[in-house]
Structures are given as C-alpha cells and as structure tokens.
Motif scaffolding. Structure first.
Motif, PDB file in Angstrom:
ATOM      1  N   UNK A  50       6.352 -11.447  16.288  1.00 35.54           N
ATOM      2  CA  UNK A  50       6.253 -10.375  15.063  1.00 35.54           C
ATOM      3  C   UNK A  50       7.518 -10.432  14.476  1.00 35.54           C
ATOM      4  N   UNK A  51       7.393 -10.170  13.004  1.00 35.43           N
ATOM      5  CA  UNK A  51       8.722  -9.753  12.435  1.00 35.43           C
ATOM      6  C   UNK A  51       8.741  -8.762  11.242  1.00 35.43           C
ATOM      7  N   UNK A  52       9.713  -8.440  10.812  1.00 36.36           N
ATOM      8  CA  UNK A  52       9.889  -7.114   9.824  1.00 36.36           C
ATOM      9  C   UNK A  52      10.184  -7.538   8.388  1.00 36.36           C
ATOM     10  N   UNK A  53       9.329  -7.308   7.454  1.00 38.50           N
ATOM     11  CA  UNK A  53       9.561  -7.385   6.007  1.00 38.50           C
ATOM     12  C   UNK A  53       8.746  -6.054   5.213  1.00 38.50           C
ATOM     13  N   UNK A  54       9.619  -5.914   4.199  1.00 42.33           N
ATOM     14  CA  UNK A  54       8.995  -4.812   3.289  1.00 42.33           C
ATOM     15  C   UNK A  54       8.679  -5.240   2.074  1.00 42.33           C
ATOM     16  N   UNK A  55       7.802  -4.519   1.501  1.00 44.01           N
ATOM     17  CA  UNK A  55       7.406  -4.227   0.105  1.00 44.01           C
ATOM     18  C   UNK A  55       7.114  -5.877  -0.308  1.00 44.01           C
ATOM     19  N   UNK A  56       6.040  -6.391  -0.018  1.00 47.69           N
ATOM     20  CA  UNK A  56       5.748  -7.801  -0.206  1.00 47.69           C
ATOM     21  C   UNK A  56       4.320  -8.060   0.413  1.00 47.69           C
ATOM     22  N   UNK A  57       3.979  -9.119  -0.156  1.00 46.68           N
ATOM     23  CA  UNK A  57       2.500  -9.840   0.472  1.00 46.68           C
ATOM     24  C   UNK A  57       2.683 -10.847   1.258  1.00 46.68           C
ATOM     25  N   UNK A  58       3.817 -11.346   1.592  1.00 47.95           N
ATOM     26  CA  UNK A  58       4.111 -12.401   2.530  1.00 47.95           C
ATOM     27  C   UNK A  58       3.903 -12.181   3.865  1.00 47.95           C
ATOM     28  N   UNK A  59       4.381 -10.803   4.240  1.00 48.14           N
ATOM     29  CA  UNK A  59       4.120 -10.410   5.714  1.00 48.14           C
ATOM     30  C   UNK A  59       4.103  -8.868   5.628  1.00 48.14           C
ATOM     31  N   UNK A  60       3.061  -8.326   6.330  1.00 47.81           N
ATOM     32  CA  UNK A  60       2.744  -6.750   6.120  1.00 47.81           C
ATOM     33  C   UNK A  60       3.072  -6.051   7.253  1.00 47.81           C
ATOM     34  N   UNK A  63       2.773 -13.621  10.897  1.00 46.93           N
ATOM     35  CA  UNK A  63       3.334 -13.220   9.602  1.00 46.93           C
ATOM     36  C   UNK A  63       2.505 -11.880   9.031  1.00 46.93           C
ATOM     37  N   UNK A  64       1.296 -11.976   9.456  1.00 50.48           N
ATOM     38  CA  UNK A  64       0.300 -10.794   9.133  1.00 50.48           C
ATOM     39  C   UNK A  64       0.483 -10.807   7.366  1.00 50.48           C
ATOM     40  N   UNK A  65       0.134 -12.125   6.745  1.00 56.03           N
ATOM     41  CA  UNK A  65       0.068 -12.124   5.382  1.00 56.03           C
ATOM     42  C   UNK A  65      -1.110 -11.446   4.622  1.00 56.03           C
ATOM     43  N   UNK A  66      -0.894 -11.030   3.483  1.00 57.02           N
ATOM     44  CA  UNK A  66      -2.090 -10.317   2.653  1.00 57.02           C
ATOM     45  C   UNK A  66      -2.840 -11.527   2.016  1.00 57.02           C
ATOM     46  N   UNK A  67      -3.794 -11.490   2.198  1.00 54.52           N
ATOM     47  CA  UNK A  67      -4.979 -12.372   1.824  1.00 54.52           C
ATOM     48  C   UNK A  67      -5.760 -11.861   0.795  1.00 54.52           C
ATOM     49  N   UNK A  68      -5.980 -12.599  -0.427  1.00 59.83           N
ATOM     50  CA  UNK A  68      -6.789 -12.077  -1.570  1.00 59.83           C
ATOM     51  C   UNK A  68      -6.007 -11.341  -2.614  1.00 59.83           C
ATOM     52  N   UNK A 104       7.416 -10.244  -3.975  1.00 60.25           N
ATOM     53  CA  UNK A 104       8.439  -9.571  -3.346  1.00 60.25           C
ATOM     54  C   UNK A 104       8.937  -8.290  -4.036  1.00 60.25           C
ATOM     55  N   UNK A 105       9.158  -7.428  -3.403  1.00 62.29           N
ATOM     56  CA  UNK A 105      10.006  -6.140  -4.174  1.00 62.29           C
ATOM     57  C   UNK A 105       9.317  -5.533  -5.322  1.00 62.29           C
ATOM     58  N   UNK A 106       9.005  -6.421  -6.336  1.00 65.50           N
ATOM     59  CA  UNK A 106       8.105  -5.772  -7.365  1.00 65.50           C
ATOM     60  C   UNK A 106       6.765  -6.242  -7.472  1.00 65.50           C
ATOM     61  N   UNK A 107       6.149  -6.973  -6.731  1.00 66.90           N
ATOM     62  CA  UNK A 107       4.870  -7.373  -6.401  1.00 66.90           C
ATOM     63  C   UNK A 107       4.053  -5.834  -6.494  1.00 66.90           C
ATOM     64  N   UNK A 108       3.256  -5.597  -7.690  1.00 67.44           N
ATOM     65  CA  UNK A 108       2.765  -4.087  -7.669  1.00 67.44           C
ATOM     66  C   UNK A 108       1.669  -3.919  -6.492  1.00 67.44           C
ATOM     67  N   UNK A 163       2.783 -16.574  -1.768  1.00 64.57           N
ATOM     68  CA  UNK A 163       3.618 -15.586  -0.840  1.00 64.57           C
ATOM     69  C   UNK A 163       5.016 -15.929  -0.771  1.00 64.57           C
ATOM     70  N   UNK A 164       5.463 -17.254  -0.894  1.00 62.59           N
ATOM     71  CA  UNK A 164       6.758 -17.695  -0.886  1.00 62.59           C
ATOM     72  C   UNK A 164       7.608 -17.219  -1.968  1.00 62.59           C
ATOM     73  N   UNK A 165       7.130 -17.202  -3.474  1.00 64.10           N
ATOM     74  CA  UNK A 165       8.009 -16.714  -4.441  1.00 64.10           C
ATOM     75  C   UNK A 165       8.608 -15.583  -4.342  1.00 64.10           C
ATOM     76  N   UNK A 166      10.182 -15.513  -4.288  1.00 66.52           N
ATOM     77  CA  UNK A 166      10.898 -14.353  -4.290  1.00 66.52           C
ATOM     78  C   UNK A 166      11.436 -14.205  -3.034  1.00 66.52           C
ATOM     79  N   UNK A 167      11.045 -14.967  -1.840  1.00 68.32           N
ATOM     80  CA  UNK A 167      11.530 -14.645  -0.792  1.00 68.32           C
ATOM     81  C   UNK A 167      13.101 -14.828  -0.468  1.00 68.32           C
TER      82      UNK A 167
END
Lengths: 272, 391
Positions: B60-70, B8-13, B23-27, B275-279
């Motif tokens: 691999x997969x596609x997600x936008x504007x989030x910390x869950x998967x870059x 998923x290539x998540x954002x760590x940290x 998601x979406x509004x996570x600055x 990472x899941x909240x908002x998905x």
C-alpha cells in the motif's frame, strides 16, 4: 544615450555572485524579480547619471550559494554581504516584486543601509482580501496574461511560447531544455524564499514602521497578479511613502514602461 | 522471486464531465463518501485475499488530495491488514517522510504495525510525489534535505537506545525515545521507491536497502534504472541482490489474450486518462536541475502520453493476456530487469471487483507457481541476453 551594464563576478560568503554594473557617480542598486530581470531601459538610463549595481540573487543565472540560503532572513544577510563586498554604505535601492520584498526586509532591519527605497509591485505582505495569484506550477502563458499589460512584449511572447510547461514531467512538451531549465532553476530559488509562507512574511507588515528611508511605491495599473491593495498597504504603512500608479503596465512594469519608471525614479531621487 | 499484490485504492466513478487534473485541485465535491466506503471495504478484501492466494505480501502507499489513490494514511490500512492477515508481508511503500513533523511519528506507527503483525512490516520511505508539496505547502526546495534527515532520525530511533537528543536543521527533538520498538531487529526491511534520480539510487545502494522502480514508463527506462542501481551497488563494493530490486507493473490475466484485452482495456484508459493527469508535476526545487534534465528526456515515454493499445504492449506498460502470455512476458521482462520482487497492480483504474478477483486467481494458480520455479529464491534473475528476445 543609455549606458550598458557589464557583467562581473564578486566573492561573497555564500559563493561567487554575478553582478551587472555600469555608469559612474552615486550608487544605485536594483534587486530583480523572480523573472530574473537583470537589465531594462530604466537601469541603462539611470546608469547615465549614476553607478548602477544589479546583483544576481543566488540560484538565479550564474550566481552561486542558494543552498546556503534558506529563507528571507538569510537573504537579508546575503544583501549585507553584497553591500560590503561592493563598498556600499546606504545606496538607494529599487526592487521589483520579489526584489522589492527583499529590499523592504532589509530596510526594516537595517534602515541605515538603505538611502532611498523604491518598491515596484512589491510582494511580501499577506492581505486576506487580496490574494496574490499562484506563481508555482502555472502555465507561463497564463502568468504572462497577469504580468503584462501588452502581450506583444518580447518576454510575454517567450512566456506564451512556453505555455505548455507547467512543471509536469509526465507531459510531453516541445519546449527546448535551454528555456525550461533556467526557469526551473530561478523558481527553485524563489521557492526557498516564498513557497511557505507563500510570497510573504507574516511579521513584515508590523515592521514597516521601522523604515526610515524616503520611499516610493510604484504600481502597474494593469497588474492582475498582485492586487492593488499590496502597493497601497506598503504606501500607507511606511512613514512618508508616496504611491505612483503607472498606466499601461502590469506586474513586470520595468519591462513595459521603462521610460515612465525612469522619470518617476529620477524625480524621486532628485527630491525624495 | 517474491510476489506482492499492490493496491492504489483509486476512486472509481469520477464525474465524466470533469476533465482536469486528478491531483491537488480535483474538487473533493466529486468524492462520494458512500461510494468511497464501498470501495475501501472492497479493496481491503482484495488485499486480504492475497494471503490465501499465496502471495508473499501486499503493498500500500501514501498519496494526498487526489482521485488516483485514496490512501492518505497507508498506515491505517496496514494496521487493519496486520489484524486480518497472519502470514504475508505488509509493505507500506511508503510513508512520505518530509510530510511528517516530527518524523518520529513514522518510527512509532511503523513499529506499531510491526509489533501487531508479528514482524511482517516492510518499511517504505519516500520523498513524496510533487503534488504532495502543493497539498501540504511543505517547501519542495527542502524535500531532499527533510527526507534525508527524517530517515536518519527514524533509523536511529529504531536502533539506538533512547532517550537521546536529535538536533537537525528541520527537526529538533530533545527526547527521542519511541515506544514501541519494532519487533524485527535491527529494524524492518526498508524499501525506497524511486523514479531514477541518481541521488536516490546511490542512497539506496549505500544503505543496502531495496529499490522499487516507480511505474508507468517504457520498459527501457526501467532497464536503465536497474542497471544504474546494480552499478551503484558495485561502486559500494557488493553485488546487488535481486531481492533489493522491485518492479511494479499492472497485470491482468484472463482466459485468452483477446478476452483479457476486451475486459481490461477501458479500465486501463480510465486510469491513464482520468487518474494519472497531474501526478508528475515537479514543483520548483523538488529535484535538481541536472535530474530534471534527465527526467525530461524520458518524459515522452510516460504512460499519460500513450494513445493506443499497441503502445501499451510494446513498452510493457501493462502485462495483459492469457496465463501463458502473461507468464512469457513476465519471464522475459524480469530477466531483462533483474528484479527479485514482482509488484503486481491487479486492480487498476476502474477495474471492477469480479474481474479483479478473476485475474488475481488466474495469476496465483497458473502464473505464480511457474514463475517461482523459473526464479528460485537466491538465484540471479538478470540475464543480459534476454533484452533482445523481448524487443
């Protein structure tokens, strides 16, 4: 003595449309908001003097045909079909929020099908310095804070009871399906008209000069969902329009100050 | 059985002080490009390593504007993999078709990856998650229509000699004639991820594509989903091939059960709670009212609502333990689901590089070979009786 509105169904080209109707006399049409408000003290009071029609927009409640309506253009043609099905020529039209936007769109394109225009907290315009708050994916409780001056209003109470529902299906909420599903359905229909562009038509403002009907714009003084500039811009751009501000009411004004609205509408219709 | 390593290539940290949606509004001020660069390169290494470890492919997969998967563009990652690997499949699961305008862009980029990789692309097509409709302002009420139309256009672009005209409701192209064309003929294998909507299941069965169960629900939800898929295939007049079905699940292997939990648990909770909240936000019109009703009935089993390790284990939300334990659990669950593709999420949440590599290695050496023996390709996987054993 208020006259209650009775439900009936009419056939239109997009399908069966639900309608609330009551009273006798000159016609009067009300176009509801995204909240699906098909009745109010104002409508029942007006039905004492007139024949009141409240067509339910496709996708709301029991009206069919939303899959054949893709945007505001289609919505306007649907209204013409409703007018024709009801034998209406140029009735006075009042709309709230989404319904007011729809009424304005109709009046710019077919000015001869609108006898008088009453826009209550109308959306439909984009004003860079006066953004409309988010409608989609918000907690109903938060929306109630913006849309009601008095949080003890029964509908505000229902919205607060649904506060946990923001459309997130991964989050367990203890809200009955019979409350959630109709809201999702109404908002889905609203999304068709107002997701993108968000609750506006970029071309509407320059077309407002085409409106010929006498026009009254009503704003709820405590509306924090829709900034004051929207009602003010409508009033400024529609030739001869008058603006009234109702204290103690927010966005869903007819549910909060029905008597005040009845008084304004009655006066306006008597001397437009 | 085919084995895929899914990333998923998540954002760590993510700033511990931040408690909102991922998601979406996570600055995006919370995104540190220095950290991001290190993560991308680390994650690419983890994907590339799957080839030498003997996996059949990577996902691999596609997600936008989030910390869950870059991975806003999984095609960029897949094109790197096309050059840096030589044998395994590259599954892009998928491109969110309604977000591409015109969707011939997907036909072109997928064909490029297929041609460059020597015919190793698996072409995933997806409606896109609910949050994507906020991030792109694409009307969610049009999501299904746009997906359907884009799919038809892409398949025609791959299979019908160009130029031809495509005039749809949402997309209009007077000259459809993409160069390159895919190497795999008539077109690459198509995978469709789904969360159990009837419409999607029937669509996949009708086209004889493969259906990938979207994770993070209780195992019983998957069981229902794949039963529904097999029934839909039967209604189309054929028996579902196990290779038409894929189960995506987090997997962690360590020396012992105790060590596995000790090493893995905090990273799993970072995933679940941060990472899941908002998905799972469902914008209006994104799904039918009938489907929403079905989905809401299973909402309580979504991983986000879990609080304890026992719940994770009971619902098979993640398969964690010694090689022996992981083998046993996977065998039982695979028989219960009947899927011929196992998509393992080996890196999850904040799991660091060393532990990810160790788990991948143990799985490849001690679990995968035994599973290949247990489930030879071409043989049926589903065993009705095994449900009781798992429970």
């Amino acid at each position: 003595m208020p006259t209650s509105l009775e439900q009936q169904f009419i056939e239109t080209p997009v399908g069966k449309v639900q309608l609330f109707r009551g009273g006798t006399g000159e016609p009067f049409v009300y176009l509801h908001s995204a909240a699906g408000d098909t009745t109010s003290g104002t409508l029942e009071a007006l039905a004492d003097e007139r024949e009141v029609f409240v067509p339910v927009f496709p996708g709301f409640n029991e009206s069919e045909g939303i899959e054949q309506i893709d945007d505001m253009e289609d919505a306007v043609f649907h209204l013409l079909d409703v007018w024709d099905a009801l034998g209406l020529d140029a009735p006075p039209v009042m709309g709230l929020s989404l319904g007011a936007w729809m009424a304005a769109e109709l009046a710019t394109r077919y000015p001869d099908r609108v006898g008088a225009l009453i826009l209550v907290n109308p959306v439909g315009l984009y004003l860079p310095d006066a953004p409309v708050q988010e409608l989609f994916g918000r907690s109903p409780g938060e929306l109630a804070e913006e849309m009601f001056a008095d949080q003890s209003n029964p509908m505000a109470q229902v919205m607060h009871a649904m506060s946990d529902w923001v459309g997130d299906v991964g989050q367990q909420v203890e809200i009955p399906l019979e409350l959630v599903l109709p809201v999702y359905k109404s908002l889905s229909a609203t999304a068709k008209l107002g997701w993108d562009p968000y609750l506006h038509n970029p071309r509407l403002r320059k077309r407002l000069r085409r409106i010929t009907a006498p026009t009254l714009v009503v704003r709820g003084a405590q509306d924090t969902f829709l900034p004051a500039a929207h009602a003010e811009t409508y009033a400024a751009e529609v030739s001869g329009a008058r603006l009234e501000v109702v204290e103690g009411a927010a966005h869903l004004l007819p549910l909060e100050k029905p008597e005040e609205l009845t008084r304004l509408v009655t006066q306006f219709l008597a001397a437009p | 059985m085919r084995f895929f390593s899914f990333h998923l290539m998540p954002y760590i940290g993510l700033d511990p002080a931040y408690e909102g949606s991922a998601w979406v509004t996570c600055p995006n001020s919370l995104y540190d490009p220095e950290v991001g660069g290190t993560l991308y390169n680390r994650y690419l290494d983890e994907l590339i390593a799957a080839e030498d470890l003997g996996f059949d492919g990577v996902c691999v997969n596609e997600h936008h504007q989030n910390a869950y998967g870059n991975m806003p563009s999984p095609n960029l990652i897949a094109s790197i993999l096309a050059r840096q690997t030589s044998r395994m499949k590259i599954a892009v699961v998928g491109n969110a078709l309604p977000l591409y305008d015109p969707p011939t862009r997907v036909a072109e980029e997928f064909a490029m990856i297929d041609v460059i990789s020597g015919g190793r692309l698996i072409a995933g097509m997806v409606v896109g998650g609910g949050p994507e409709y906020y991030s792109f302002s694409i009307n969610p009420a049009d999501a299904r229509e746009r997906f359907q139309e884009a799919h038809d256009l892409i398949i025609r672009a791959w299979t019908e000699p160009g130029p031809f005209e495509f005039i749809g409701k949402h997309f209009r192209i007077r000259y459809v004639n993409p160069w390159p064309r895919p190497l795999q003929q008539p077109h690459p294998e198509v995978w469709i991820p789904g969360a159990g909507s009837v419409e999607t299941v029937e669509f996949v069965a009708r086209h004889r594509y493969a259906y990938m169960g979207i994770p993070y629900f209780h195992i019983s939800v998957f069981e229902r989903m794949f039963r529904m898929f097999r029934d839909a295939c039967e209604a189309e007049g054929y028996e579902a091939d196990p290779l038409q079905q894929g189960w995506l699940v987090p997997i962690y292997v360590a020396e012992t059960d105790e060590q596995a939990r000790r090493e893995f648990e905090e990273h799993l909770w970072y995933f679940v709670k941060r990472l899941l909240p908002g998905i799972t936000i469902q914008p209006p019109g994104y799904t039918s009212v009938r489907s929403l009703e079905n989905i809401l009935k299973g909402a309580g089993t979504f991983m986000l609502n879990l609080e304890t390790w026992e719940q994770i284990e009971e619902g098979q939300y993640a398969i964690v333990g010694s090689p022996e334990t992981v083998y046993d659990k996977l065998v039982a669950n695979l028989k219960r689901l009947g899927t011929g593709n196992l998509l393992g999420l080996f890196q999850l949440g904040s799991l660091p590089a060393d532990l990810t590599r160790k788990s991948l290695g143990l799985f490849a050496e001690q679990v995968m070979p035994r599973l290949r023996q247990e489930f030879p390709e071409g043989a049926s996987v589903y065993q009705a009786a095994s449900a009781a054993e798992v429970a």
